[in-house]
Enzyme design. Sequence first.
Site, mmCIF file in Angstrom:
data_model
loop_
_atom_site.group_PDB
_atom_site.id
_atom_site.type_symbol
_atom_site.label_atom_id
_atom_site.label_comp_id
_atom_site.label_asym_id
_atom_site.label_seq_id
_atom_site.Cartn_x
_atom_site.Cartn_y
_atom_site.Cartn_z
ATOM 1 N N THR A 1 0.741 -1.116 0.054
ATOM 2 C CA THR A 1 -0.062 -0.154 0.087
ATOM 3 C C THR A 1 0.950 1.396 -0.099
ATOM 4 O O THR A 1 0.506 2.214 -0.573
ATOM 5 C CB THR A 1 -0.826 -0.060 1.235
ATOM 6 N N ASN B 1 -5.930 -9.342 -7.405
ATOM 7 C CA ASN B 1 -5.913 -10.153 -6.089
ATOM 8 C C ASN B 1 -7.538 -10.913 -5.940
ATOM 9 O O ASN B 1 -7.503 -11.685 -5.055
ATOM 10 C CB ASN B 1 -5.842 -9.017 -4.987
ATOM 11 N N GLN C 1 0.531 -10.059 -5.620
ATOM 12 C CA GLN C 1 0.118 -11.324 -5.646
ATOM 13 C C GLN C 1 0.778 -11.963 -6.695
ATOM 14 O O GLN C 1 0.565 -13.351 -6.612
ATOM 15 C CB GLN C 1 -1.598 -11.334 -6.454
ATOM 16 N N SER D 1 5.363 -7.080 -1.495
ATOM 17 C CA SER D 1 4.831 -7.080 0.083
ATOM 18 C C SER D 1 5.368 -8.574 0.489
ATOM 19 O O SER D 1 5.407 -9.552 0.086
ATOM 20 C CB SER D 1 3.302 -6.917 -0.184
ATOM 21 N N HIS E 1 4.006 -10.045 3.274
ATOM 22 C CA HIS E 1 3.278 -10.895 3.948
ATOM 23 C C HIS E 1 2.472 -11.948 2.915
ATOM 24 O O HIS E 1 1.814 -12.775 3.305
ATOM 25 C CB HIS E 1 2.354 -10.448 4.978
ATOM 26 N N THR F 1 13.164 4.755 10.454
ATOM 27 C CA THR F 1 14.236 4.000 10.968
ATOM 28 C C THR F 1 13.978 2.364 10.367
ATOM 29 O O THR F 1 12.695 2.008 10.162
ATOM 30 C CB THR F 1 14.294 3.550 12.619
ATOM 31 N N CYS G 1 -9.654 -6.014 2.057
ATOM 32 C CA CYS G 1 -9.703 -4.769 2.365
ATOM 33 C C CYS G 1 -11.041 -3.925 2.246
ATOM 34 O O CYS G 1 -11.461 -2.808 2.600
ATOM 35 C CB CYS G 1 -8.866 -3.722 1.486
#
Lengths: 127, 414
Positions: B73, B158, B192, B212, B214, B250, B337
């Site tokens: 995102t 997705n 995806q 991404s 995850h 960071t 989402c």
Amino acid sequence: MYSDKVISHFQNPHNMGKIEGPDGLGEVGNPICGDMMRIYLKVGRNGKSEEFIEDIKFETLGCVAAIATSSMITELAKGKTFSEALKIEFSDVKNSLGSLPPIKLHCADLAVKALRAAIEDYKERNG
Amino acid sequence: MNDKIYLDYAATTPLDEQVFEVMKPYFSQAFGNASSVHQFGQAAQKGVINARHQVAEFLNCQADEVIFISGATEGNNTVIKGIGGNKKLAEKIGAKPHIIISKIEHECILASSERLEKEGMAEVAFLPVNSEGLVEISELQKNIKPNTILVSIMYANNETGAVEPIEEIGQFLKKINQGREQKIYFHTDASQALNYLDCDVQKLGVDLLTLSGHKIYGPKGVGALFVRQGTPVARFMDGGEQEFKMRAGTHNTPGIVGLGAAISVLKQKNNVNSNIKQLRDKLINGVLKNIPQSFINGSLEKRLPNNANFRFEGVEGEAIIVALDLEGIAVSTGSACAARSLSPSHVLGAMGLTPSQSHSSVRFSLGCQTTDEQIEKVLEVLPKIIEKLRNLSGDLNESAKIKEKAKLPDDFGC
């Protein structure tokens, strides 16, 4: 997301199905929202010769909340006179189910509208 | 959770055990700030550098073209706003920038683009897709303007798993760019795709690619953005010189190390992937055979091997999901989402499905831990659920079709 009571009505809906040759029939909802409800009434007269809901059944194409609220409104309305049934508000349906997610509150409203449409239909038929 | 069946890998994946082991030291041993000069910092920095090389190797790019971010995102927001809303770039071309995206992009691309449009920063073209959910190059060609600076098309969708022709689009844009003063930059959201498709950025011809952690059995809260050298992306996050001054903050060292480890494990998963495809095909065949009025949404051929998006006429998707969940089977309607929104899926709508067809759709997405027994269980349970819900809805589906034909106004108060 859903209360136990909502899930219980979803799994074991009360008064589901049709009434053949109903005295009143109400259909509400919109395919764009994804929820459509239909309520069938069989109307009788009580000792005071008032019209009352002798039997009530529903059909619903919709989400868990739509199914549970339809089931609940038939429970609430069954055996009631018209004037009592017309007093059922969406908050009564919601509270009887414990709670509903805010985004699903309209389902309780839809159930009330379906019941009122069925009573309206009866009244029109019987002028 | 062991007896539960998870078939929502497109929403997120469990962290790979091996990856978890690699991450562990970076929480409390090599905990230093990767920007610090002392040895604590250096140890953390080593992990970041190694991960950057792992990602670069997978994408076939330079290590300094990899920017670590918090997830897809953020990456997608960065690209759309950092190029589409890039004031310097707008001044350079002397016009309001024009960006092209598809109608089936993830919400973060759609919402970022809509914001730019609303704020008068950019013009946006939303490309249609065909009934299989695929973008057509002819449509892209029609929409290119002199002030076009960015094309963003997702690699795989997705919801439907539709695999978009990214390599072809890359080649097409390369040709177009040869005759243009202002280059059109090409971005793909590959969130995806990573598990199953070739993500060599040279082969794809992309200037930007989002991924991404995850979705690839890595940790949540971390992702990467490939930015080809010379691509003018305005910085999104200010306040530090991390990530080649392109993303302040960071370093999320354990997350970044985990992302690197997850991406390097991916290459070893080819055998697992062919097994996933077999199980997915078994699911599709079993459902279509045993459940009347069931359909598959989207292309069967150009589709991720782990995705099955079904439509069961006369039943609402959420009711199916909850009924399956009560049986211990986790699936979803389209995107996680959008799960709490009432509007029908924008992806299925773009493919030409009616709102009631969209509402009756459910996505199954398989993954590494999916077994034959689990698919057998779904095939045993699902037909009963559909039958029960259809009994509840009577013939209201017919009624819905009639109402849809009557074209009700959009404002219906639900």
